[in-house]
Design an enzyme around this catalytic site. Structure first.
Site, PDB file in Angstrom:
ATOM      1  N   LYS A 227       0.838  -1.200   0.000  1.00  0.00           N
ATOM      2  CA  LYS A 227       0.000   0.000   0.000  1.00  0.00           C
ATOM      3  C   LYS A 227       0.877   1.256   0.000  1.00  0.00           C
ATOM      4  O   LYS A 227       0.597   2.230  -0.706  1.00  0.00           O
ATOM      5  CB  LYS A 227      -0.963   0.001   1.197  1.00  0.00           C
ATOM      6  CG  LYS A 227      -1.855   1.236   1.165  1.00  0.00           C
ATOM      7  CD  LYS A 227      -3.250   1.049   1.638  1.00  0.00           C
ATOM      8  CE  LYS A 227      -4.064   2.311   1.346  1.00  0.00           C
ATOM      9  NZ  LYS A 227      -5.370   2.324   1.946  1.00  0.00           N
ATOM     10  N   ARG A 241      -3.353   4.155  -7.983  1.00  0.00           N
ATOM     11  CA  ARG A 241      -3.965   3.823  -6.693  1.00  0.00           C
ATOM     12  C   ARG A 241      -5.279   3.066  -6.855  1.00  0.00           C
ATOM     13  O   ARG A 241      -5.689   2.326  -5.967  1.00  0.00           O
ATOM     14  CB  ARG A 241      -4.159   5.087  -5.841  1.00  0.00           C
ATOM     15  CG  ARG A 241      -4.646   4.775  -4.442  1.00  0.00           C
ATOM     16  CD  ARG A 241      -4.523   5.947  -3.486  1.00  0.00           C
ATOM     17  NE  ARG A 241      -5.071   5.581  -2.171  1.00  0.00           N
ATOM     18  CZ  ARG A 241      -4.876   6.262  -1.058  1.00  0.00           C
ATOM     19  NH1 ARG A 241      -4.137   7.347  -1.067  1.00  0.00           N
ATOM     20  NH2 ARG A 241      -5.413   5.859   0.082  1.00  0.00           N
ATOM     21  N   HIS A 248     -13.662  -4.126  -5.221  1.00  0.00           N
ATOM     22  CA  HIS A 248     -14.494  -3.127  -4.545  1.00  0.00           C
ATOM     23  C   HIS A 248     -15.644  -2.611  -5.398  1.00  0.00           C
ATOM     24  O   HIS A 248     -16.637  -2.144  -4.857  1.00  0.00           O
ATOM     25  CB  HIS A 248     -13.635  -1.950  -4.074  1.00  0.00           C
ATOM     26  CG  HIS A 248     -12.767  -2.279  -2.895  1.00  0.00           C
ATOM     27  ND1 HIS A 248     -11.807  -3.266  -2.925  1.00  0.00           N
ATOM     28  CD2 HIS A 248     -12.736  -1.775  -1.627  1.00  0.00           C
ATOM     29  CE1 HIS A 248     -11.205  -3.335  -1.744  1.00  0.00           C
ATOM     30  NE2 HIS A 248     -11.752  -2.448  -0.935  1.00  0.00           N
TER      31      HIS A 248
HETATM   32  P1  NAD Z   1     -14.665  -0.942  12.732  1.00  0.00           P
HETATM   33  O1  NAD Z   1     -13.792   0.225  12.938  1.00  0.00           O
HETATM   34  O2  NAD Z   1     -16.128  -0.742  12.831  1.00  0.00           O
HETATM   35  O3  NAD Z   1     -14.216  -2.091  13.723  1.00  0.00           O
HETATM   36  C1  NAD Z   1     -14.927  -3.314  13.734  1.00  0.00           C
HETATM   37  C2  NAD Z   1     -15.378  -3.697  15.137  1.00  0.00           C
HETATM   38  O4  NAD Z   1     -14.259  -4.191  15.872  1.00  0.00           O
HETATM   39  C3  NAD Z   1     -15.920  -2.540  15.950  1.00  0.00           C
HETATM   40  O5  NAD Z   1     -16.996  -2.991  16.728  1.00  0.00           O
HETATM   41  C4  NAD Z   1     -14.744  -2.156  16.850  1.00  0.00           C
HETATM   42  O6  NAD Z   1     -15.145  -1.524  18.040  1.00  0.00           O
HETATM   43  C5  NAD Z   1     -14.148  -3.501  17.118  1.00  0.00           C
HETATM   44  N1  NAD Z   1     -12.729  -3.535  17.448  1.00  0.00           N
HETATM   45  C6  NAD Z   1     -11.743  -2.795  16.921  1.00  0.00           C
HETATM   46  N2  NAD Z   1     -10.553  -3.230  17.359  1.00  0.00           N
HETATM   47  C7  NAD Z   1     -10.796  -4.277  18.172  1.00  0.00           C
HETATM   48  C8  NAD Z   1      -9.956  -5.167  18.900  1.00  0.00           C
HETATM   49  N3  NAD Z   1      -8.638  -5.105  18.809  1.00  0.00           N
HETATM   50  N4  NAD Z   1     -10.544  -6.114  19.666  1.00  0.00           N
HETATM   51  C9  NAD Z   1     -11.907  -6.224  19.697  1.00  0.00           C
HETATM   52  N5  NAD Z   1     -12.733  -5.449  19.014  1.00  0.00           N
HETATM   53  C10 NAD Z   1     -12.178  -4.478  18.243  1.00  0.00           C
HETATM   54  O7  NAD Z   1     -14.398  -1.616  11.307  1.00  0.00           O
HETATM   55  P2  NAD Z   1     -13.105  -1.772  10.403  1.00  0.00           P
HETATM   56  O8  NAD Z   1     -13.367  -2.950   9.574  1.00  0.00           O
HETATM   57  O9  NAD Z   1     -11.856  -1.664  11.170  1.00  0.00           O
HETATM   58  O10 NAD Z   1     -13.166  -0.462   9.482  1.00  0.00           O
HETATM   59  C11 NAD Z   1     -14.231  -0.236   8.600  1.00  0.00           C
HETATM   60  C12 NAD Z   1     -14.219   1.212   8.216  1.00  0.00           C
HETATM   61  O11 NAD Z   1     -12.998   1.514   7.542  1.00  0.00           O
HETATM   62  C13 NAD Z   1     -15.333   1.594   7.268  1.00  0.00           C
HETATM   63  O12 NAD Z   1     -15.925   2.787   7.729  1.00  0.00           O
HETATM   64  C14 NAD Z   1     -14.628   1.835   5.941  1.00  0.00           C
HETATM   65  O13 NAD Z   1     -15.264   2.805   5.156  1.00  0.00           O
HETATM   66  C15 NAD Z   1     -13.279   2.321   6.409  1.00  0.00           C
HETATM   67  N6  NAD Z   1     -12.193   2.117   5.440  1.00  0.00           N
HETATM   68  C16 NAD Z   1     -11.390   3.178   5.172  1.00  0.00           C
HETATM   69  C17 NAD Z   1     -10.343   3.052   4.292  1.00  0.00           C
HETATM   70  C18 NAD Z   1      -9.421   4.201   4.055  1.00  0.00           C
HETATM   71  O14 NAD Z   1      -8.549   4.114   3.181  1.00  0.00           O
HETATM   72  N7  NAD Z   1      -9.534   5.271   4.816  1.00  0.00           N
HETATM   73  C19 NAD Z   1     -10.090   1.819   3.673  1.00  0.00           C
HETATM   74  C20 NAD Z   1     -10.927   0.744   3.974  1.00  0.00           C
HETATM   75  C21 NAD Z   1     -11.986   0.901   4.863  1.00  0.00           C
HETATM   76  N1  GLY Z   2      -8.698   1.552   0.408  1.00  0.00           N
HETATM   77  C1  GLY Z   2      -8.293   2.021  -0.876  1.00  0.00           C
HETATM   78  C2  GLY Z   2      -7.352   3.179  -0.818  1.00  0.00           C
HETATM   79  O1  GLY Z   2      -6.872   3.530   0.235  1.00  0.00           O
HETATM   80  O2  GLY Z   2      -7.058   3.752  -1.809  1.00  0.00           O
END
Ligand code: NAD
Ligand code: GLY
Length: 364
Positions: A227, A241, A248
């Site tokens: 990445k 990118r 997706h």
């Molecule tokens: P999340 O942040 O909702 O976490 C998932 C669950 O796990 C939550 O209930 C959280 O409280 C819990 N949790 C987190 N760490 C934990 C741990 N160590 N132990 C136990 N529980 C834990 O979900 P996610 O999958 O981490 O992230 C999804 C989000 O990321 C979405 O909003 C998506 O749009 C975003 N995203 C952003 C990018 C980017 O490039 N910025 C890329 C991919 C996804």
């Molecule tokens: N998750 C895709 C990007 O960061 O570009």
């Protein structure tokens, strides 16, 4: 400790990957010259597990740290929650040299980064990702954002963190379904750029799912390296990118058409990767054998591969058209040529998509 660098000139930063390091993050913050007042943004689930350890470490490093918790859940990645965080930052008198520490999964990282990028026209932020998805994807690369009622991640900025601090041991408390969903993104890196990583995932499945520290550190480091390389070459997604979006285009459409209730993001991406491999196969870009290898690896990690039954075709196609990846109404697909190489393809016929999504015409 493994270190990966994201090379972006004066905005370059490091990704530190280790096991058992979460309580050392405070020391790592000393070198940045932040002012004394910092804020930690987290949610109650993660804070209960790691909050005290992180706070103690940052305070021991000489900072005044305040904690801001927002409720757990995607629906709180919103402008309403952002307004709450801005208010707290103002009350706590964070200044332009203060920093925000994001402790949690992608939801926390995205909103904390978004708020940091806009508070006082932008202050620094640190990512301490605690889900696999956040460690290998969302904490790296500087995409921040919140959801709008008309679309997910529709409001956001590019704002790079100053540091990403990954403790692989935090994955031991992560629900197994969340771990597997994060693994879909790791599999993605193998398919788009690194056949050896793809092979490693196949050969070390039990170790990875059994949370073997060496195996986890390896796949997280390799994912971050890939990445970092892609982002360093194309920060604003003007070209390369977009390859990170493999799986997706179909994945997002499935999430939208199922109201974000049926699948975790990584699960929808897993289906998307299989279906987009089939599109590639139908277009003669990838062999049947390679497309099958993709599906087999995905299924071996307990991830879904087939399109869910009963989806409304019109809704799916509409969802794709609304996707941020669409440019001037043209959909762009990332399609595999072989494991380890993909290409961006604008000419995927509607007929093929219909065949893919219609139960009777479903591709195999
Ligand atoms: P999340 O942040 O909702 O976490 C998932 C669950 O796990 C939550 O209930 C959280 O409280 C819990 N949790 C987190 N760490 C934990 C741990 N160590 N132990 C136990 N529980 C834990 O979900 P996610 O999958 O981490 O992230 C999804 C989000 O990321 C979405 O909003 C998506 O749009 C975003 N995203 C952003 C990018 C980017 O490039 N910025 C890329 C991919 C996804
Ligand atoms: N998750 C895709 C990007 O960061 O570009």
């Amino acid at each position: 400790m493994r270190k990966v660098r994201v090379d972006l000139g004066e905005r370059s930063y490091g990704i530190a990957i280790d096991a058992g390091s979460i309580g050392d993050v405070g020391n790592a913050l000393k070198k940045f010259g932040f002012s004394r007042t910092l804020a930690l943004v987290s949610n109650p689930t993660v804070y209960r597990l790691y909050g005290r350890l992180v706070s103690k470490s940052i305070k021991a490093a000489g900072f005044d740290l305040s904690e801001i918790l927002i409720p757990d859940g995607e629906k709180y990645k919103s402008l309403v929650s952002s307004a709450h965080i801005y208010g707290e930052l103002l009350r706590l008198r964070l200044d332009r040299r203060s920093a925000v520490v994001a402790l949690g999964g992608g939801v926390i990282g995205d909103i904390a980064g978004f708020v940091a990028s806009t508070y006082m026209r932008g202050i620094d932020f640190i990512q301490v990702p605690t889900t696999l998805l956040a460690q290998v994807d969302s904490s790296v690369g500087g995409k921040t954002g919140v959801n709008h009622e008309l679309g997910k991640n529709m409001i956001g900025t590019f704002w790079q963190p100053r540091l990403v601090w990954i403790d692989v041991d935090t994955l031991s408390t992560l629900p197994s379904r969340e771990l597997r969903a994060g693994l879909a993104e790791v599999i993605k890196y193998g398919i788009i750029h690194d056949e050896r990583l793809f092979h490693f995932l196949g050969a070390n499945r039990d170790k990875v799912l059994g949370l073997d520290r060496r195996a986890l550190t390896h796949i997280i480091r390799r994912s971050c390296e890939i990445k970092a390389e892609v982002v360093s070459r194309d920060e604003r997604e003007s070209g390369l990118r977009a390859i990170l979006n493999y799986g997706h285009t179909v994945g997002h459409a499935i999430e939208t058409a199922t109201g974000y209730r049926k699948f975790l993001h990584g699960e929808a991406v897993a289906i998307g990767m299989c279906q987009e491999a089939l599109i590639g196969r139908e277009m003669g870009l990838i062999t049947d054998e390679e497309a099958s290898r993709i599906r087999r690896l995905i299924e071996s990690y307990g991830l879904p591969a087939a399109m869910p039954k009963g989806l409304d075709l019109r809704r799916l196609l509409e969802a794709m058209q609304l996707d941020k990846k669409t440019v001037s109404g043209r959909l762009r697909f990332v399609l595999p040529l072989r494991i380890g190489e993909v290409r961006i393809e604008k000419k995927v016929s509607d007929l093929l998509l219909k065949k893919l999504f219609t139960p009777t015409g479903r591709l195999r």
